[in-house]
Design an enzyme around this catalytic site. Sequence first.
Site, PDB file in Angstrom:
ATOM      1  N   HIS A  42       0.823  -1.207   0.000  1.00 43.13           N
ATOM      2  CA  HIS A  42       0.000   0.000   0.000  1.00 43.13           C
ATOM      3  C   HIS A  42       0.860   1.262   0.000  1.00 43.13           C
ATOM      4  O   HIS A  42       1.012   1.935   1.020  1.00 43.13           O
ATOM      5  CB  HIS A  42      -0.956  -0.012   1.201  1.00 43.13           C
ATOM      6  N   HIS A  75      -0.429  -9.088   1.152  1.00 46.44           N
ATOM      7  CA  HIS A  75      -1.505  -9.162   2.138  1.00 46.44           C
ATOM      8  C   HIS A  75      -2.188 -10.522   2.193  1.00 46.44           C
ATOM      9  O   HIS A  75      -2.953 -10.794   3.113  1.00 46.44           O
ATOM     10  CB  HIS A  75      -2.550  -8.083   1.832  1.00 46.44           C
ATOM     11  N   CYS A  97       3.207 -12.176   2.520  1.00 48.24           N
ATOM     12  CA  CYS A  97       4.199 -12.078   3.591  1.00 48.24           C
ATOM     13  C   CYS A  97       4.189 -13.369   4.413  1.00 48.24           C
ATOM     14  O   CYS A  97       3.113 -13.846   4.810  1.00 48.24           O
ATOM     15  CB  CYS A  97       3.879 -10.891   4.497  1.00 48.24           C
ATOM     16  N   HIS A 125      -9.844  -4.524   4.931  1.00 44.87           N
ATOM     17  CA  HIS A 125      -8.429  -4.653   4.561  1.00 44.87           C
ATOM     18  C   HIS A 125      -8.187  -5.999   3.875  1.00 44.87           C
ATOM     19  O   HIS A 125      -8.732  -7.029   4.280  1.00 44.87           O
ATOM     20  CB  HIS A 125      -7.555  -4.533   5.811  1.00 44.87           C
ATOM     21  N   GLU A 127      -5.764  -8.015   3.957  1.00 50.09           N
ATOM     22  CA  GLU A 127      -5.231  -9.069   4.829  1.00 50.09           C
ATOM     23  C   GLU A 127      -6.340  -9.764   5.605  1.00 50.09           C
ATOM     24  O   GLU A 127      -6.354 -10.993   5.716  1.00 50.09           O
ATOM     25  CB  GLU A 127      -4.197  -8.492   5.801  1.00 50.09           C
ATOM     26  N   CYS A 192       3.005  -7.820  13.804  1.00 45.74           N
ATOM     27  CA  CYS A 192       4.334  -8.302  13.433  1.00 45.74           C
ATOM     28  C   CYS A 192       5.444  -7.454  14.049  1.00 45.74           C
ATOM     29  O   CYS A 192       5.222  -6.339  14.522  1.00 45.74           O
ATOM     30  CB  CYS A 192       4.476  -8.362  11.915  1.00 45.74           C
ATOM     31  N   SER A 221      -2.249   0.782   6.337  1.00 46.80           N
ATOM     32  CA  SER A 221      -2.652   0.620   7.733  1.00 46.80           C
ATOM     33  C   SER A 221      -1.523   0.974   8.687  1.00 46.80           C
ATOM     34  O   SER A 221      -1.719   1.717   9.655  1.00 46.80           O
ATOM     35  CB  SER A 221      -3.103  -0.830   7.971  1.00 46.80           C
ATOM     36  N   SER A 264       5.553   0.219   4.152  1.00 47.84           N
ATOM     37  CA  SER A 264       5.403   0.109   2.697  1.00 47.84           C
ATOM     38  C   SER A 264       5.937   1.335   1.962  1.00 47.84           C
ATOM     39  O   SER A 264       5.756   1.461   0.748  1.00 47.84           O
ATOM     40  CB  SER A 264       3.927  -0.114   2.341  1.00 47.84           C
TER      41      SER A 264
END
Length: 303
Positions: A42, A75, A97, A125, A127, A192, A221, A264
């Site tokens: 993103h 994502h 990822c 989102h 993800e 993460c 995000s 990102s």
Amino acid sequence: MQIFVACPRGFCAGVERAIETVEIAIRRYPEKKIFVYHEIVHNSRVIQDFKARGVDFIEDITKVEPKSVLIFSAHGVSEEIEKYVKSLDLVLVDATCPLVSKIHREVQRFEKEGFIILVIGNRNHAEIIGTVGRTKTQAYIVQDPEDIDNLPSITGKLAYVTQSTLALEYTSTMINKIKEKFPNVVGRSDVCYATQNRQEAVKALAKEVDLMLIVGSTNSSNSRNLMQVSSKICQKAFLIDNYNEVEPDWFEGVDRVGISSGASAPEILVQDLVSFLKKRFPSAEVSDFKFKEEKVQFKLPII
């Protein structure tokens, strides 16, 4: 004026892996059309650069063309999307990822063990959509405390997972509220390492400066969350895509400026911002604000 640049900042290992995956695909398949399902990461600069080189980003998976190369974004995707694509005549490359893939496996393990699953995060989102799409049974997305209040009575086994890029304070609040309503719930935060490190670095830096500038796109995000963390501590905090969005009046009464960037956001955008500020304030001193060193690297997918 003093300018402090947060360390760590910018690209995380998952983003570096995803971007390098697209780069390799461009070189390896010069004769093929390359599609990416969702934005690879993103950030508007990254997307614009790849579009200029012929990469096509799609949100409708049926738009992918036969004989092409299709890359899944960092994502992740649902199981349904993955199965559909594998039935097509194309080259598939999965740039999800590894830490998101780990959440997918966690969800599937909980499901196999008979748990009802709560997924904490932004329901729109990519993800979260991909994570929920890895389950075959009921999974509830909880985005705010009201969603938890509105959950039905759940008598069976209950577990939770989280989006990997959430704000730490928000995540803690949501988990505590879930535990209050469902004391026997199991799970842990999946935020993460990169998200955590960048937020903690920004939190420490924001205490030392008069102005915080976060480089990142508004649809990122982790960039938005860095902005939120900054604004709770530093009275002047702004999220910018690049130095062109900087306003002169932001610097009134400012002696110390802090800079960071979302996971990102390319480093070139930070360096462009620093160069811009040095031209505007020739006597400014620039230094790194070292919080934590990162050495994480991920293997590239098979391309």
